[in-house]
Motif scaffolding. Structure first.
Motif, mmCIF file in Angstrom:
data_model
loop_
_atom_site.group_PDB
_atom_site.id
_atom_site.type_symbol
_atom_site.label_atom_id
_atom_site.label_comp_id
_atom_site.label_asym_id
_atom_site.label_seq_id
_atom_site.Cartn_x
_atom_site.Cartn_y
_atom_site.Cartn_z
ATOM 1 N N UNK A 67 4.300 -0.895 3.699
ATOM 2 C CA UNK A 67 5.701 -0.535 3.504
ATOM 3 C C UNK A 67 6.033 -0.902 2.062
ATOM 4 N N UNK A 68 6.426 0.079 1.257
ATOM 5 C CA UNK A 68 6.547 -0.134 -0.185
ATOM 6 C C UNK A 68 7.871 0.381 -0.715
ATOM 7 N N UNK A 92 -3.305 6.637 0.858
ATOM 8 C CA UNK A 92 -3.399 8.026 1.328
ATOM 9 C C UNK A 92 -1.992 8.531 1.649
ATOM 10 N N UNK A 93 -1.149 8.694 0.623
ATOM 11 C CA UNK A 93 0.234 9.118 0.876
ATOM 12 C C UNK A 93 0.324 10.604 1.192
ATOM 13 N N UNK A 128 4.866 -4.831 1.829
ATOM 14 C CA UNK A 128 4.344 -5.566 2.980
ATOM 15 C C UNK A 128 3.168 -4.798 3.568
ATOM 16 N N UNK A 129 2.194 -5.552 4.078
ATOM 17 C CA UNK A 129 0.956 -4.971 4.596
ATOM 18 C C UNK A 129 0.931 -5.041 6.110
ATOM 19 N N UNK A 130 0.527 -3.960 6.760
ATOM 20 C CA UNK A 130 0.261 -3.944 8.200
ATOM 21 C C UNK A 130 -1.238 -3.669 8.365
ATOM 22 N N UNK A 186 4.868 3.168 6.552
ATOM 23 C CA UNK A 186 3.748 3.890 7.140
ATOM 24 C C UNK A 186 2.862 4.608 6.139
ATOM 25 N N UNK A 187 2.799 4.117 4.897
ATOM 26 C CA UNK A 187 1.895 4.716 3.911
ATOM 27 C C UNK A 187 0.484 4.203 4.202
ATOM 28 N N UNK A 188 -0.430 5.089 4.524
ATOM 29 C CA UNK A 188 -1.772 4.684 4.941
ATOM 30 C C UNK A 188 -2.623 4.253 3.748
#
Length: 390
Positions: free
Chosen positions: A131-132, A10-11, A122-124, A141-143
């Motif tokens: 984070x891409x 959801x960018x 990386x995945x949060x 912070x890309x949801x």
């Protein structure tokens, strides 16, 4: 066992623009590398890297890992192309289709998937963000979102690379997960035979039929709409046909998931294996009238078989594929084979012993018996390691 989980990104508009520019640059670089590989004959990563790595980094501004992945993607594409040519997918050598494909370099679509490893992505999971890496810098912070079950599997079992994909303006990450599988049941008490067909998508030897008039009516209306739009052949008709095709494919996939889930659950509950027809080459073997051909080819039976296989592997249920020859003409009681045993599509009446049953269930009994005999004679479960969307 490998399982693929697809989550939706959801960018924001700014983030989406950066992702689009990155995907376009990576695929342009891969297309250029494919041209180099075609001209130089360097179709392995090490050889192609010598010709293309530096140019890709300087010309398209890709990072070291992205450049490596673009080169590897190109080599993988040529490996797949070679296998398809060898297997006759584009016709025999010398035909127009074979010559056209073999005589031109590979070309990547601007929105083709791009692999990302853990250095680039990386995945949060708690925040449901990633984070891409992009050509515009690191996006933080890309949801992302997805079904709760999928996200739980992703958090617990993700391993290896993930692919960034744009489809119809929507962004997805496709992540590979290593799922623990149950120990294979090596002593099944029997087999559940599954007959795949036109009127009933799947009929089991327990008497269950997975289909119905509603599904078949919808399939018929889909075919009529597709034919109507193809005849119209305007821009709006093509756009609508493409949109409808995606909707139809998603609905069919959902039905196949539900059917396979029920069949595997029943086999696991009763301690049995699953016996399926080997349907490879069914289009070449089948002798049907034109309307029936359309019906047969419009349903993704291979997808249903794949879903049954990977769900069975995950549940520890053995799967056996058997020869489907004459299963619809053979009596499951006395094993007399005669074409006249099938007087109607849904009716089986043995001319030798007088046994009468629904034709699909009679076929599923034959498949069950063949599966059990194959298992007793030492056949191994044919459920391979599959990579499928959850």
């Amino acid at each position: 066992m490998k399982l693929v989980v697809r989550v939706k990104l959801l960018p924001t508009p700014v983030q989406a623009a950066a992702l689009e520019a990155t995907l376009r640059a990576c695929n342009e670089a891969a297309t250029w590398a494919a041209q180099v590989a075609f001209e130089k004959g360097a179709r392995r990563p090490l050889g192609l890297r010598k010709h293309a790595y530096t140019e890709i980094r300087e010309r398209w501004g890709l990072g070291a890992q992205a450049a490596q992945h673009a080169i590897k993607k190109t080599c993988d594409a040529y490996t797949t192309l070679k296998a398809n040519l060898r297997n006759g997918r584009y016709g025999r050598p010398g035909t127009k289709g074979h010559t056209r494909v073999a005589g031109n370099p590979v070309v990547f679509r601007p929105g083709a998937a791009q692999p990302y490893d853990d250095r680039m992505l990386s995945w949060q999971h708690e925040q449901r963000t990633v984070s891409i890496w992009t050509t515009a810098g690191r996006l933080k912070g890309v949801r992302f979102t997805g079904q709760a079950e999928q996200l739980a599997v992703l958090a617990a079992h993700r391993r290896g690379e993930s692919d960034l994909l744009c489809r119809d303006g929507k962004w997805f990450l496709i992540a590979t997960c290593e799922i623990p599988e149950k120990t294979l049941n090596t002593h099944p008490v029997g087999f559940l035979g599954v007959d795949l067909g036109i009127v009933n998508i799947a009929a089991t030897s327990d008497g269950a039929r997975h289909s119905g008039r509603q599904i078949n009516r919808k399939r018929d209306s889909d075919r009529k709409l597709r034919s109507k739009l193809q005849k119209k052949n305007t821009k709006s008709a093509k756009r609508r046909a493409k949109k409808h095709a995606g909707k139809e494919a998603r609905r069919n996939q959902d039905i196949n998931h539900k059917i396979s889930k029920r069949i595997v659950a029943e086999a696991e509950r009763t301690g049995r294996g699953i016996a399926l027809e080997e349907l490879t080459g069914i289009r070449e073997r089948a002798r049907l009238r034109k309307p029936q051909r359309t019906t047969l080819h419009s349903w993704p039976f291979a997808q249903l078989g794949s879903f049954l296989t990977y769900k069975a592997r995950r549940a520890g249920v053995p799967v056996i594929y058997v020869d489907p020859a004459y299963t619809s003409q053979e009596c499951s009681q006395c094993h007399h084979v005669e074409r006249g045993n099938r007087p109607a599509q849904a009716r089986f009446a043995c001319r030798s012993c007088g046994f009468v049953e629904h034709a699909d269930h009679n076929s599923s009994h034959n498949i069950r018996q063949r599966g059990w005999m194959a298992w007793v004679c030492g056949a191994q479960s044919t459920a391979p390691a599959l990579t499928l969307t959850a």
